[in-house]
Design an enzyme around this catalytic site. Structure first.
Site, PDB file in Angstrom:
ATOM      1  N   ASN A  23       0.465  -1.460  -0.210  1.00 28.40           N
ATOM      2  CA  ASN A  23       0.033   0.062   0.676  1.00 28.40           C
ATOM      3  C   ASN A  23       0.804   1.396   0.036  1.00 28.40           C
ATOM      4  O   ASN A  23       1.801   1.213  -0.926  1.00 28.40           O
ATOM      5  CB  ASN A  23      -0.775  -0.111   0.711  1.00 28.40           C
ATOM      6  CG  ASN A  23      -0.398  -0.173   2.402  1.00 28.40           C
ATOM      7  OD1 ASN A  23      -0.408  -1.118   3.102  1.00 28.40           O
ATOM      8  ND2 ASN A  23      -1.286   0.211   3.352  1.00 28.40           N
ATOM      9  N   ASP A  24       0.677   2.058   0.969  1.00 31.12           N
ATOM     10  CA  ASP A  24       1.586   3.606   0.853  1.00 31.12           C
ATOM     11  C   ASP A  24       2.436   3.401  -0.015  1.00 31.12           C
ATOM     12  O   ASP A  24       3.366   2.826   0.911  1.00 31.12           O
ATOM     13  CB  ASP A  24       0.760   4.675   2.222  1.00 31.12           C
ATOM     14  CG  ASP A  24      -0.816   4.692   2.829  1.00 31.12           C
ATOM     15  OD1 ASP A  24      -1.229   3.819   2.514  1.00 31.12           O
ATOM     16  OD2 ASP A  24      -0.634   4.539   3.689  1.00 31.12           O
ATOM     17  N   GLN A  40       4.519   0.553   2.306  1.00 33.34           N
ATOM     18  CA  GLN A  40       4.066  -0.062   3.244  1.00 33.34           C
ATOM     19  C   GLN A  40       3.583  -1.878   2.409  1.00 33.34           C
ATOM     20  O   GLN A  40       3.491  -1.815   1.461  1.00 33.34           O
ATOM     21  CB  GLN A  40       2.385   0.083   3.033  1.00 33.34           C
ATOM     22  CG  GLN A  40       2.407   1.551   4.224  1.00 33.34           C
ATOM     23  CD  GLN A  40       2.814   1.187   5.418  1.00 33.34           C
ATOM     24  OE1 GLN A  40       1.490   0.674   6.229  1.00 33.34           O
ATOM     25  NE2 GLN A  40       4.098   1.022   6.210  1.00 33.34           N
ATOM     26  N   TRP A  48      -3.655  -6.994   3.145  1.00 34.14           N
ATOM     27  CA  TRP A  48      -2.765  -6.107   3.827  1.00 34.14           C
ATOM     28  C   TRP A  48      -2.951  -6.953   5.326  1.00 34.14           C
ATOM     29  O   TRP A  48      -3.299  -7.879   5.926  1.00 34.14           O
ATOM     30  CB  TRP A  48      -4.019  -4.815   4.181  1.00 34.14           C
ATOM     31  CG  TRP A  48      -3.956  -4.157   4.930  1.00 34.14           C
ATOM     32  CD1 TRP A  48      -2.810  -2.861   4.848  1.00 34.14           C
ATOM     33  CD2 TRP A  48      -3.240  -3.733   7.065  1.00 34.14           C
ATOM     34  NE1 TRP A  48      -2.038  -2.196   6.166  1.00 34.14           N
ATOM     35  CE2 TRP A  48      -2.648  -2.474   7.055  1.00 34.14           C
ATOM     36  CE3 TRP A  48      -3.913  -4.446   7.705  1.00 34.14           C
ATOM     37  CZ2 TRP A  48      -2.526  -2.541   8.625  1.00 34.14           C
ATOM     38  CZ3 TRP A  48      -3.262  -4.466   9.602  1.00 34.14           C
ATOM     39  CH2 TRP A  48      -2.372  -3.036   9.455  1.00 34.14           C
ATOM     40  N   ARG A 145      -0.766   9.397  13.155  1.00 27.22           N
ATOM     41  CA  ARG A 145      -0.138   8.621  12.454  1.00 27.22           C
ATOM     42  C   ARG A 145       0.495   8.853  11.201  1.00 27.22           C
ATOM     43  O   ARG A 145       0.343  10.179  11.026  1.00 27.22           O
ATOM     44  CB  ARG A 145      -0.424   7.453  11.802  1.00 27.22           C
ATOM     45  CG  ARG A 145      -1.635   6.901  11.171  1.00 27.22           C
ATOM     46  CD  ARG A 145      -2.245   5.828  10.673  1.00 27.22           C
ATOM     47  NE  ARG A 145      -3.113   5.613   9.861  1.00 27.22           N
ATOM     48  CZ  ARG A 145      -4.776   5.270  10.766  1.00 27.22           C
ATOM     49  NH1 ARG A 145      -4.772   4.925  11.903  1.00 27.22           N
ATOM     50  NH2 ARG A 145      -5.757   5.030  10.026  1.00 27.22           N
ATOM     51  N   ASP A 146       1.582   8.742  10.399  1.00 24.64           N
ATOM     52  CA  ASP A 146       1.365   9.363   9.426  1.00 24.64           C
ATOM     53  C   ASP A 146       2.916  10.478   9.309  1.00 24.64           C
ATOM     54  O   ASP A 146       2.348  11.119   8.376  1.00 24.64           O
ATOM     55  CB  ASP A 146       0.921   9.436   8.351  1.00 24.64           C
ATOM     56  CG  ASP A 146      -0.192   7.157   8.291  1.00 24.64           C
ATOM     57  OD1 ASP A 146       0.405   6.861   8.548  1.00 24.64           O
ATOM     58  OD2 ASP A 146      -1.205   8.156   7.610  1.00 24.64           O
TER      59      ASP A 146
HETATM   60  C1  FRU Z   1      -3.479   4.492   4.246  1.00 27.28           C
HETATM   61  C2  FRU Z   1      -2.628   3.815   6.246  1.00 27.28           C
HETATM   62  C3  FRU Z   1      -2.020   4.708   6.709  1.00 27.28           C
HETATM   63  C4  FRU Z   1      -1.177   4.069   7.765  1.00 27.28           C
HETATM   64  C5  FRU Z   1      -1.227   3.005   6.739  1.00 27.28           C
HETATM   65  C6  FRU Z   1      -1.309   1.500   7.618  1.00 27.28           C
HETATM   66  O1  FRU Z   1      -3.894   3.695   3.436  1.00 27.28           O
HETATM   67  O2  FRU Z   1      -3.948   3.836   6.730  1.00 27.28           O
HETATM   68  O3  FRU Z   1      -2.602   6.039   7.435  1.00 27.28           O
HETATM   69  O4  FRU Z   1       0.387   4.422   8.203  1.00 27.28           O
HETATM   70  O5  FRU Z   1      -2.229   2.683   5.650  1.00 27.28           O
HETATM   71  O6  FRU Z   1      -0.567   0.425   6.242  1.00 27.28           O
END
Ligand code: FRU
Length: 455
Positions: A23-24, A40, A48, A145-146
């Site tokens: 993902n991200d 990710q 996931w 987060r992030d």
């Molecule tokens: C966005 C998210 C982020 C988090 C990550 C977890 O897609 O939900 O906020 O850090 O993915 O994988």
């Protein structure tokens, strides 16, 4: 684990993990001629799961070399999204023997979400966790987060923006290790009264004709019943402590397409470069792609463009300019499964890419002067319930301009990124036709030019 793919959907020039879930984009930074892309990653399944940071490097943002996984879950939790800084002045003190540390910031997702850091002295291949983690404790908010770290040009040092449920919190540091809260941005009126979750904030300046403005990027999880995820932006100023939205400037979508989320910008590049996860999180785990799941958008350059509706962020894909400029007037046959297209039109008009199975994608400008894309007949495959619901949604964005229009696009096997009116209006889509689209037809006063990208 997913079923085998009905056919090869892996794109040619869009980044995918060697296998399993992605993902991200994370830790985007440029150093010594190399663009780093961390992401990710769950290396044990195509859905996931416990988050790692996968890693790849590139010299041109089109061809990527896979590197070993950079970060594994630890006693503080999974390694959620974050950013990177090349600490040239060694303010962190992590640099030894004259080596410049690459410092990464991420969310430790355990029983709580907290911010942590780690550093690398070998060009981003391996990381040492900071023994003082977490660097920011959880302030009593589940979703916290992030972290995105950037240089603070007003006060010196660095600032960090972190999403905190329905807002962003902003911190300042001079040594990258000790952080002090300086401000908040949000909640905003556009997301009042519902449970909208803010994710992956970013904050950076872009030049205007007379100076600069700051852009606040936000990926937002809309409420479940709408089920769509979008990346929005606000224009304003950064006073060194917090982001101040420009009065009257509306919230805009960086890309209004269905498959665009959780993007972030690069550290260390002269231009503002951006990559997003090319996905709709609600059905991202149910794609028919077999051994891998998830891909990134092409890298895009972000600039501010003055339009009749005010300053807007414009996105331009990186690395395909030559193919676009050399594109030839197209006929009925598509050049292959990986190509650029330039569509010039006036008034209501559309382009349809299709095959003999009756699968097609249609895009263009509608009678209300909106750019649109219609994926409702893009595949005969049955993918998932959420996918089916969303694929039937008509996706459109009002143009900021009147009159003649142009859409530049990149088609890459299972991906169609569209950039209307110099990239001020973008629509990014995933497409899974059972058979490749082979043909093109137009409606209205429209011309299409194609450039091959398969080499
Ligand atoms: C966005 C998210 C982020 C988090 C990550 C977890 O897609 O939900 O906020 O850090 O993915 O994988």
């Amino acid at each position: 684990m997913s079923q085998p793919a009905p056919r090869a959907f892996r794109p040619k020039i869009h980044f995918t993990a060697p296998s399993m879930w992605l993902n991200d984009p994370n830790g985007l930074c440029y150093e010594n001629g190399k663009y780093h892309l961390y992401y990710q990653h769950y290396p044990d399944d195509t859905v996931w799961g416990p988050m790692h940071w996968g890693h790849a490097v590139s010299g041109d943002l089109l061809h990527w070399e896979h590197c070993p996984i950079a970060m594994y879950p630890d006693e503080l939790g999974m390694i959620f999204s974050g950013s990177a800084v090349i600490d040239e002045e060694n303010v962190s003190g992590f640099g030894t023997d004259g080596k410049t540390p690459m410092v990464i910031f991420y969310t430790s997702h355990g029983d709580k979400e907290r911010q942590s850091m780690a550093y690398s002295l070998d060009g981003g291949m391996t990381f040492t966790r900071y023994p003082g983690n977490p660097i920011l404790e959880n302030p009593g908010i589940n979703d916290y987060r992030d972290p995105k770290v950037f240089r603070n040009p007003v006060k010196g040092g660095f600032s960090m923006v972190v999403s905190a449920f329905d807002r962003a919190m902003i911190y300042h540091s001079t040594d990258l290790k000790h952080w002090e809260k300086t401000g908040e941005f949000g909640p905003v009126a556009e997301f009042a009264g519902e449970r909208y979750l803010w994710e992956c904030p970013d904050l950076f300046p872009l030049k205007t004709e007379t100076g600069e403005k700051w852009v606040f990027l936000l990926s937002v999880v809309y409420p479940e019943n709408i089920g769509i995820h979008r990346t929005c932006y606000f224009i304003g100023q950064f006073d060194g402590d917090t982001f101040i939205r420009e009065p009257g400037a509306p919230m805009e979508l960086l890309d209004g397409g269905p498959d665009f989320y959780a993007g972030s910008t690069y550290w260390g590049t002269p231009q503002r470069l951006f990559i997003a996860w090319e996905a709709a999180p609600s059905y991202a785990g149910a794609l028919p792609t077999g051994e891998y799941c998830g891909q990134m958008t092409l890298a895009r350059t972000l600039t501010l463009k003055s339009t009749p509706a005010g300053d807007k962020v414009a996105s331009k894909p990186v690395g395909i300019e030559k193919a676009l400029d050399g594109a030839d007037l197209g006929g009925e046959t598509l050049p292959g499964e990986c190509f650029v297209l330039r569509v010039c039109g006036e008034g209501e008009g559309s382009v349809t890419l299709y095959n003999q199975e009756g699968e097609q994608v249609v895009f263009g400008v509608d009678s209300s002067n909106h750019f649109y894309v219609d994926r409702s007949r893009s595949t005969v495959l049955s993918i998932s319930e959420t996918y089916e619901r969303q694929v039937n949604q008509y996706v459109s964005l009002p143009r900021f301009e009147q009159g003649a229009w142009q859409i530049d696009g990149v088609f890459d096997i299972s991906s169609l990124e569209l950039f209307g009116d110099q990239g001020t209006r973008c629509l990014t889509n995933l497409l899974f036709p059972k058979q490749p689209y082979t043909s093109c037809k137009t409606q209205g006063n429209v011309q299409v030019f194609f450039g091959d990208l398969s080499e």
